[in-house]
Scaffold this motif. Structure first.
Motif, PDB file in Angstrom:
ATOM      1  N   THR A   1       0.843  -1.202   0.000  1.00  0.00           N
ATOM      2  CA  THR A   1       0.000   0.000   0.000  1.00  0.00           C
ATOM      3  C   THR A   1       0.877   1.250   0.000  1.00  0.00           C
ATOM      4  OG1 THR A   1      -1.634   1.281   1.248  1.00  0.00           O
ATOM      5  CG2 THR A   1      -0.144  -0.059   2.552  1.00  0.00           C
ATOM      6  N   ASN A   2       0.317   2.322  -0.563  1.00  0.00           N
ATOM      7  CA  ASN A   2       1.016   3.613  -0.497  1.00  0.00           C
ATOM      8  C   ASN A   2       0.435   4.485   0.614  1.00  0.00           C
ATOM      9  OD1 ASN A   2       0.988   3.488  -4.043  1.00  0.00           O
ATOM     10  ND2 ASN A   2       2.748   3.080  -2.745  1.00  0.00           N
ATOM     11  N   ASP A   3      -0.481   3.903   1.371  1.00  0.00           N
ATOM     12  CA  ASP A   3      -1.145   4.642   2.447  1.00  0.00           C
ATOM     13  C   ASP A   3      -0.609   4.107   3.785  1.00  0.00           C
ATOM     14  OD1 ASP A   3      -2.854   5.476   4.460  1.00  0.00           O
ATOM     15  OD2 ASP A   3      -4.640   5.400   3.169  1.00  0.00           O
TER      16      ASP A   3
ATOM     17  N   GLU B   1      -1.176   4.900   6.855  1.00  0.00           N
ATOM     18  CA  GLU B   1      -2.176   4.639   7.894  1.00  0.00           C
ATOM     19  C   GLU B   1      -2.882   3.304   7.658  1.00  0.00           C
ATOM     20  OE1 GLU B   1      -4.613   7.838   9.095  1.00  0.00           O
ATOM     21  OE2 GLU B   1      -2.943   9.272   9.115  1.00  0.00           O
ATOM     22  N   GLU B   2      -3.183   3.034   6.418  1.00  0.00           N
ATOM     23  CA  GLU B   2      -3.818   1.762   6.073  1.00  0.00           C
ATOM     24  C   GLU B   2      -2.875   0.604   6.429  1.00  0.00           C
ATOM     25  OE1 GLU B   2      -5.032   1.374   1.893  1.00  0.00           O
ATOM     26  OE2 GLU B   2      -4.645  -0.798   2.078  1.00  0.00           O
TER      27      GLU B   2
ATOM     28  N   GLN C   1       3.969  13.769   2.396  1.00  0.00           N
ATOM     29  CA  GLN C   1       3.400  13.298   3.664  1.00  0.00           C
ATOM     30  C   GLN C   1       4.503  12.942   4.659  1.00  0.00           C
ATOM     31  OE1 GLN C   1       1.499   9.565   2.954  1.00  0.00           O
ATOM     32  NE2 GLN C   1       0.868   9.294   5.084  1.00  0.00           N
TER      33      GLN C   1
END
Lengths: 319, 319, 319
Positions: free
Chosen positions: B224-226, B228-229, B256
Motif C-alpha cells: 500500500t502507499n497509504d 495509515e492503512e 506526507q
C-alpha cells in the motif's frame, strides 16, 4: 631461531622444507607449543596473504595474535637518532619497538622500501633497528629488500610439485603498471641460489636489460636478457615484476613482450607457473595460464601458512 | 548449509528459528564444534553490528576469526574476466577469493551495491563470483540486494515477541538523508513472504509512490502507499528507508510525513517497533518510540548473534 | 568494580597495586576467570599501548577480545538528545552503546577531548552517556579528562622502583609541538594526590605560568612554576606536556627550557624518569635520559598490562 630475515637465517634448507610439509600434514600437532604466547604483527604497509597466513599459522600453534596496522600517516615512526622530534614523526622506533616487545613473545614486521633512495632502502635501517630495540625474535613479513616467508613458501611449493630431482627454475620478469620493489625477486633469488648450491634446483633469471638485480642476491644464478632462452626446458617459471635496481625505482619501456602466456609456456618443459600474488591478469600473466592446469599460484598462496608455521615453531622452541 | 545468501538457502524457517533460540539459551553448548576451524570475515564496506555479532557467534562455537577490511581504495578487486589489469584494480576476485578459501573454513562477505547500475547490482556478480571461486561455504554479511542475517534475526525477534499466533507485520518506509540500498527491505520482504506462506505472519509493505521494491522479493505481500492503512492493526512495524528501485538509486521528495512516531503507533495494535540500525533519530523513527516500551531495536540487534550462530553451526556440521 | 574511570573507582590504592604486582608474577593464574567472556574495546581515537596492553591483559584472563575502531569520520556518533539526525552523525550513542553492550561483557572506551569547548570536554558527556546506555561495566581507555589505566600503571611502577618509603614524585611539564589534552596529567595528579593522602608519596607539580591544571585534580599537591625548585630532591620525575586549561587548549611560548635532560637530572635525588609515551625525543625529554639508566619508560609501558589486568579481573569477579 631468533630472527627470520634472510636465507642466512636458515641453516638447513632441506630440513626446514620437510618440517613445513610435516606441519602441513598435521597442522595442529604442536598446538600446545604456543599456549599463552603472543605474536604481534606490525604492518607499516598493507597486507592480505601475509597477515592471514601468518595469523593462521600462529593459531595452529595455539598462539594469541595481535595485529597493529601503523600506516605512515597515522603513526609515523622516527628512525634517525639525534633528531629533535618537533616534526611529523610521533614516536621513535627505539620506544615503539621496545614497547611492542614488552607485550609480545615474537614480533612480525612489514615495511616496504621508499624506492627513492637505494642506499637507505638497502641498508634495511628500519628493520635492523626494530630487531635491535624490540628484544624479542622477529619474523620479516617483507622488508625493503627481502620477503623470506614468500621465498620459503616457494621452495616448499617447488619441492612438493617437482617431477625431476633437480628442476630448472626460472625467475621471469614481467610487466606491471607500477614501480614495484625488488624484495620478492631478491629474496626468491637468494633462496634459489642457496638451493642450487645444495643441489636442489638449477636456477636462471630472465629479465630485460636495465632490470639487473643487486648482485648480492644473484650469486651463482644464470642470468639472461633473452626470455626464450631462459624459459627453454624450464620446470618452474616464477613470474614477477620489479623496478630497476640500477636506475633505482625506475621503470623502462620494454619493447618485447614479457607477459607470460601459453605460447611462451610451450618453450618450457610443461612448466608449473608460480607468482606471489597479487597478480595483474593479462599484464604480468595471461588468464589462460592462471585458469589452466599449469598454474600453482593458489596452492602456493596456501603454502604461506606452512612457511610461517615452521618459522614460528622454531622460534617458539627457542624462546 | 553451503551458502547463506537468501531465504532460499533455508529449508525450514520454523526449525532454524527454534534452533537459534535454543542457542540463545545455551550459547556455548556447541563450543567444540568450531575447534581449529577458522572463519574469515571480508568487508568491502564498513560494519559494526554484523562484524561484532558474527565474530561473537563464531567464538561461541569455538572458532577462530580473522577479519579483513578491504575497502575499495586500499585493495580494489577486479571482477570482470578478460580485462587487462593495467588500471586501478590490484587483484582479481578469482585469486583473492581462492586465496582466502585456502586460509579459512568458512568465509563471510559484505559488499554493498553501487546504486548506479541496477542491472550490475541485481545480478550480484561479485557475490556469485566470490562464492564460485573461494571453494568454501560463504555467509552473506549483506550483499548488493540482500541482508539475510538481518532478516533471520528479525524473524527470530518476531517469533520471540509475538503475542498472537499469526501477527501482522508491516514494513514501513521512512525518510533518510542519504540514498540507501534496498538490501534490507528486499531481504526482510522475501523472508516475511516465505513466513507468510508457512502461516507464520501476515505481511504488508507500506511505502510512498515511486519506492516500489523489486517484485522478486515481494510476492504475496500486501502493498500500500497509504501508511495509515498499512499500520492499521499491525503487531510489528519494521521501519526502514530505501532508495528507489524503479528510478534506480534515486530519492524523491515525499510530501506526507513517513517518520514513525507515537501518533502513528496509535493506529497499530500497540505494535512492537523494529529497525536494523543504525537509525537516524527523529528522522526515520521518533526518539519517543526508540526510548519507549514498544521499541525492540536493541533486543533485535542482540539477536544478530543467534542468527549468525545458527548459520555457522549448520555450516560447521556440514563441512 | 562496575566502572573504572577515575581514582574514585578504586577504594584501596595499596591493595590494587599489590594485586597487580601479584598478577605480574603469575600472569595466567586466573586464566579461567574470563572463559567465554568478551571484552569489547572501542576506539574513537587511535591507540597503540592501550590497545595492545589491554588486549594482552584480557587474553591472560582467558577473555575473548573484539576491537572496534570507530574514527570520527567513519562512524560519527550523535551524543545530543532531541536532535533531528539529518546531518553527518550516523548513529546515536544511545543505540551504539546499548548494542555493543549486547555483544560484550565488559567494554573499554577511548575518546579524546575536542580541546575547543572546555565545558563540553570536562562534563565527560560522551563517556557518561556511554556508561549509562551500554549496560555493562566500562573501563576508560582514556577519556577527555582522565587516563586512569595509565595512572594506575604509574603507581605500580613507582611502587616497584621506589628506594625510599615515601618518595618525592614530580610531575614536570615539558614542551611539545602540538596542543595535547590534560587527561594524562589530570589523572596522574589525582592518583598521586590520593597516594599522598595515604602516605605513599609526596607530590609536586612543576609547570610554567599559564599551564595550571584544573584544581579538581590537584588538591593537596605542591605546585611551583620553578622547575628547579620542583626537581630538587625528586625521586621520580614524570615528564609530560599538556595544553592550557585556563586558556583552554592553547599553547603559550615558554622562555625557559623545560625539556628534561641530564643537567636537570642532577638537581634531583638521582631520580627515575617516567613518561606515558609516545615521547618526542629531545623536545620533551633528552635522548641521553631515555637511553640511560634513569629511564623507566619501557618498564612503565610494560606495566600497562598489569594495570589493565587487575581492573579486568575485578570486573570479571563482579559480573
Amino acid at each position: 631461531m631468533k630472527k627470520f630475515f634472510s636465507v642466512a637465517d636458515v641453516a638447513d634448507l632441506h630440513g626446514v622444507v620437510q618440517e613445513a610439509l610435516s606441519l602441513k600434514s598435521s597442522p595442529h600437532a604442536f598446538e600446545h607449543l604456543g599456549k599463552n604466547k603472543t605474536l604481534g604483527l606490525v604492518f607499516l604497509n598493507p597486507s592480505l596473504r601475509t597477515r592471514l597466513s601468518t595469523q593462521k599459522a600462529a593459531m595452529n600453534l595455539g598462539m594469541n595474535v595481535m595485529v597493529m596496522n601503523m600506516d605512515k600517516d597515522g603513526w609515523a615512526l622516527e628512525t634517525q637518532d639525534g633528531v629533535v622530534m618537533d616534526g611529523t614523526t610521533v614516536e621513535h622506533i627505539r620506544e615503539a619497538a621496545a614497547v611492542m616487545g614488552e607485550y609480545c613473545d615474537i614480533l612480525g614486521l612489514r615495511s616496504f622500501p621508499g624506492l627513492k633512495d637505494r642506499e637507505a632502502d638497502y641498508t634495511e635501517d628500519l628493520f635492523n633497528k626494530f630487531i635491535s630495540y624490540c628484544g624479542v625474535p622477529v619474523v620479516s613479513l617483507e622488508s625493503a629488500t627481502r620477503h623470506p616467508l614468500q621465498s620459503l613458501t616457494d621452495l616448499i611449493t617447488i619441492t612438493e610439485h617437482k617431477a625431476v630431482e633437480k628442476p630448472k627454475v626460472v625467475l621471469a620478469w614481467a610487466p606491471h603498471v607500477k614501480a614495484l620493489p625488488q624484495a620478492v625477486p631478491n629474496s626468491f633469488s637468494e633462496w634459489m641460489c642457496k638451493a642450487q648450491e645444495q643441489g636442489l634446483v638449477e636456477f636462471t633469471i630472465a629479465h630485460p636489460m636495465g632490470y639487473e638485480l643487486c648482485e648480492d642476491f644473484t650469486k651463482g644464478a644464470k642470468i639472461t636478457n633473452d626470455l626464450e632462452e631462459g624459459l627453454s626446458g624450464a620446470d618452474f617459471v616464477y613470474v614477477k615484476n620489479w623496478s630497476s635496481y640500477v636506475d633505482y625505482g625506475q621503470v623502462y619501456p620494454v619493447a618485447q613482450s614479457w607477459m607470460m602466456d601459453n605460447r611462451k609456456l610451450q618453450m618450457t618443459n610443461n612448466a608449473k607457473v608460480m607468482h606471489c600474488l597479487p597478480v595483474r591478469r593479462d599484464l604480468e600473466l595471461s588468464s589462460e595460464i592462471l585458469d589452466g592446469p599449469n598454474s600453482l599460484v593458489i596452492k602456493e598462496a596456501g603454502n604461506r601458512v606452512w612457511a610461517a608455521q615452521v618459522v614460528l615453531k622454531r622460534m617458539l622452541e627457542n624462546l
